[in-house]
Design an enzyme around this catalytic site. Structure first.
Site, PDB file in Angstrom:
ATOM      1  N   ASN A   1     -11.658 -25.164  26.312  1.00  0.00           N
ATOM      2  CA  ASN A   1     -11.780 -24.153  27.361  1.00  0.00           C
ATOM      3  C   ASN A   1     -11.664 -24.848  28.716  1.00  0.00           C
ATOM      4  O   ASN A   1     -12.606 -25.485  29.171  1.00  0.00           O
ATOM      5  CB  ASN A   1     -13.120 -23.425  27.234  1.00  0.00           C
ATOM      6  CG  ASN A   1     -13.287 -22.331  28.283  1.00  0.00           C
ATOM      7  OD1 ASN A   1     -12.334 -21.959  28.971  1.00  0.00           O
ATOM      8  ND2 ASN A   1     -14.495 -21.822  28.403  1.00  0.00           N
TER       9      ASN A   1
ATOM     10  N   LYS B   1     -11.460 -23.500  31.566  1.00  0.00           N
ATOM     11  CA  LYS B   1     -12.145 -22.736  32.614  1.00  0.00           C
ATOM     12  C   LYS B   1     -11.242 -22.623  33.850  1.00  0.00           C
ATOM     13  O   LYS B   1     -10.034 -22.474  33.706  1.00  0.00           O
ATOM     14  CB  LYS B   1     -13.510 -23.348  32.918  1.00  0.00           C
ATOM     15  CG  LYS B   1     -14.363 -23.515  31.648  1.00  0.00           C
ATOM     16  CD  LYS B   1     -15.775 -23.946  31.924  1.00  0.00           C
ATOM     17  CE  LYS B   1     -16.538 -24.091  30.612  1.00  0.00           C
ATOM     18  NZ  LYS B   1     -17.957 -24.403  30.820  1.00  0.00           N
TER      19      LYS B   1
ATOM     20  N   HIS C   1     -18.145 -15.475  26.910  1.00  0.00           N
ATOM     21  CA  HIS C   1     -18.664 -16.765  27.355  1.00  0.00           C
ATOM     22  C   HIS C   1     -19.846 -16.541  28.293  1.00  0.00           C
ATOM     23  O   HIS C   1     -19.896 -15.570  29.043  1.00  0.00           O
ATOM     24  CB  HIS C   1     -17.556 -17.557  28.063  1.00  0.00           C
ATOM     25  CG  HIS C   1     -17.902 -19.003  28.253  1.00  0.00           C
ATOM     26  ND1 HIS C   1     -18.712 -19.445  29.282  1.00  0.00           N
ATOM     27  CD2 HIS C   1     -17.565 -20.113  27.542  1.00  0.00           C
ATOM     28  CE1 HIS C   1     -18.844 -20.756  29.204  1.00  0.00           C
ATOM     29  NE2 HIS C   1     -18.162 -21.185  28.157  1.00  0.00           N
TER      30      HIS C   1
ATOM     31  N   GLU D   1     -22.896 -21.333  21.742  1.00  0.00           N
ATOM     32  CA  GLU D   1     -23.028 -22.255  22.863  1.00  0.00           C
ATOM     33  C   GLU D   1     -24.382 -22.060  23.534  1.00  0.00           C
ATOM     34  O   GLU D   1     -24.584 -21.090  24.271  1.00  0.00           O
ATOM     35  CB  GLU D   1     -21.927 -22.012  23.896  1.00  0.00           C
ATOM     36  CG  GLU D   1     -20.529 -22.288  23.395  1.00  0.00           C
ATOM     37  CD  GLU D   1     -19.530 -22.298  24.547  1.00  0.00           C
ATOM     38  OE1 GLU D   1     -18.963 -23.367  24.815  1.00  0.00           O
ATOM     39  OE2 GLU D   1     -19.339 -21.261  25.193  1.00  0.00           O
TER      40      GLU D   1
ATOM     41  N   GLY E   1     -22.130 -27.825  30.306  1.00  0.00           N
ATOM     42  CA  GLY E   1     -21.860 -28.489  31.569  1.00  0.00           C
ATOM     43  C   GLY E   1     -23.028 -29.263  32.148  1.00  0.00           C
ATOM     44  O   GLY E   1     -22.962 -29.764  33.265  1.00  0.00           O
TER      45      GLY E   1
ATOM     46  N   SER F   1     -21.432 -29.250  25.982  1.00  0.00           N
ATOM     47  CA  SER F   1     -21.336 -30.686  26.276  1.00  0.00           C
ATOM     48  C   SER F   1     -20.925 -31.508  25.056  1.00  0.00           C
ATOM     49  O   SER F   1     -21.470 -32.580  24.786  1.00  0.00           O
ATOM     50  CB  SER F   1     -22.661 -31.209  26.857  1.00  0.00           C
ATOM     51  OG  SER F   1     -22.947 -30.593  28.095  1.00  0.00           O
TER      52      SER F   1
END
Length: 353
Positions: A116, A118, A200, A270, A276, A316
């Site tokens: 992804n 982003k 998401h 997730e 992140g 991560s």
């Protein structure tokens, strides 16, 4: 004698010449999917080849010599190259590498790794990532999907290896209409995407997308023929309050109210607190939630769906932790953020080797 030939156009006739100089110029695209095979026999009295006019072929040659491959492909195969499905049909004449093995492997839960990107990337960086993936030896037992910013989807499709799937990062719940700034599943398919990422945590938290809206988006995307990466996950506060299972069950329930056929769905768990942040759920923590989801599916959907549905872990994921995570029995892949923009993404794809 060269089997591949380059078409050179002279007014009303077509001459064949060897491609060695062109192939040397095309070292960037050593992956054979990016070489344009042209039949070695043709009637030189005809002004077209396969319905492609001499003028189009002339433009192809001139642009190919300049290395403008993103312009070459759509121009040469106007009738067939508009969508990724068209590309796969074209390649089927020369190779079986692009055959869709997802359905036949679904029962075995083929490992699936999504990248992804982003809101990151530009033409230069996307070309570098595509070069890395094209030159790497990727595990053939792992399905790879790239979630690319919408504006670069067609550009990425023309550069990425054929066997790599392409995903939009969002799509709306209807086919068209007065929805400024939105993108429909039909639009994604039209420019070559075959997947979409929905639900998401950034869409939920920043853009206030509800469970119900996300489920409606998933329902419509599936009806339009896209495959869906359906995201779920809890916040740090919810985890610390012991509500992880409650939250992911609620999110799954919303999907289940709208999705009747799960064969084109991959669920991505997730934990929001690990996205992140550099923090990652331990392999045991991740496995615990994945096992709960597997049981929830068995209890609320069916044992068949529970056994077949792939559940990715995201949060991560890096080359350093991917192998340990991949060993867990209910982790069927990853949805990777920042690391998918780096060369280490290859190691994550190959985590089960």
């Amino acid at each position: 004698m060269h089997l591949e030939v380059l078409i050179k156009v002279y007014s009303n006739r077509i001459q064949r010449i060897p491609t060695a100089p062109l192939l040397q110029h095309c070292q960037y695209h050593q992956n054979r999917h990016h070489i344009i095979p042209i039949p070695t026999t043709m009637d030189q009295n005809q002004p077209t080849v396969g319905g492609v006019t001499a003028e189009v072929l002339k433009a192809v040659v001139s642009q190919a010599l300049l290395g403008k491959f993103t312009a070459v492909f759509p121009k040469l195969f106007k009738c067939q190259w508009k969508t990724y499905e068209g590309q796969k049909k074209f390649y089927a004449n020369f190779s079986t590498d692009c055959s869709d093995s997802n359905n036949s492997n679904m029962s075995a839960r083929k490992f699936c790794v999504g990248g992804n990107w982003k809101m990151n990337g530009d033409q230069k960086s996307i070309a570098e990532i595509a070069k890395t993936l094209s030159s790497a030896s990727l595990d053939p037992n792992t399905e790879v999907v790239i979630g690319c910013p919408a504006i670069y989807l067609m550009y990425a499709r023309n550069l990425l290896p054929c066997e790599v799937g392409l995903a939009g990062q969002n799509a709306y719940k209807v086919a068209k209409g007065a929805f400024t700034g939105e993108i429909s599943p039909a639009m994604l398919k039209d420019i070559g995407a075959d997947w979409v990422i929905l639900g998401h945590s950034e869409r939920r938290a920043i853009f206030n997308e509800s469970d119900a809206l996300i489920a409606e988006k998933a329902e419509h995307a599936l009806a339009e023929g896209l495959k869906v990466i359906a995201c779920i996950g809890e916040t740090l506060e919810e985890r610390e309050a012991g509500k992880t299972n409650e939250v992911v069950a609620r999110q799954m329930c919303a999907y289940a109210q709208k999705i009747k056929d799960w064969k084109n769905v991959v669920v991505a768990y997730e934990p929001v607190w690990a996205i992140g942040t550099g923090k990652t759920a331990t392999p045991d923590q991740a496995q615990e939630v994945h096992a709960f989801l597997r049981q929830w599916l068995s209890d609320n959907i069916s044992k068949e769906v529970s056994a077949a549905l792939r559940i990715q872990y995201g949060g991560s994921v890096t080359a350093a932790n991917a192998k340990e995570l991949a060993k867990k029995p209910d982790i069927d892949g990853f949805l990777v953020g920042g690391a998918s923009l780096k060369p280490e993404f290859v190691d994550i794809i190959n985590a089960r080797q």
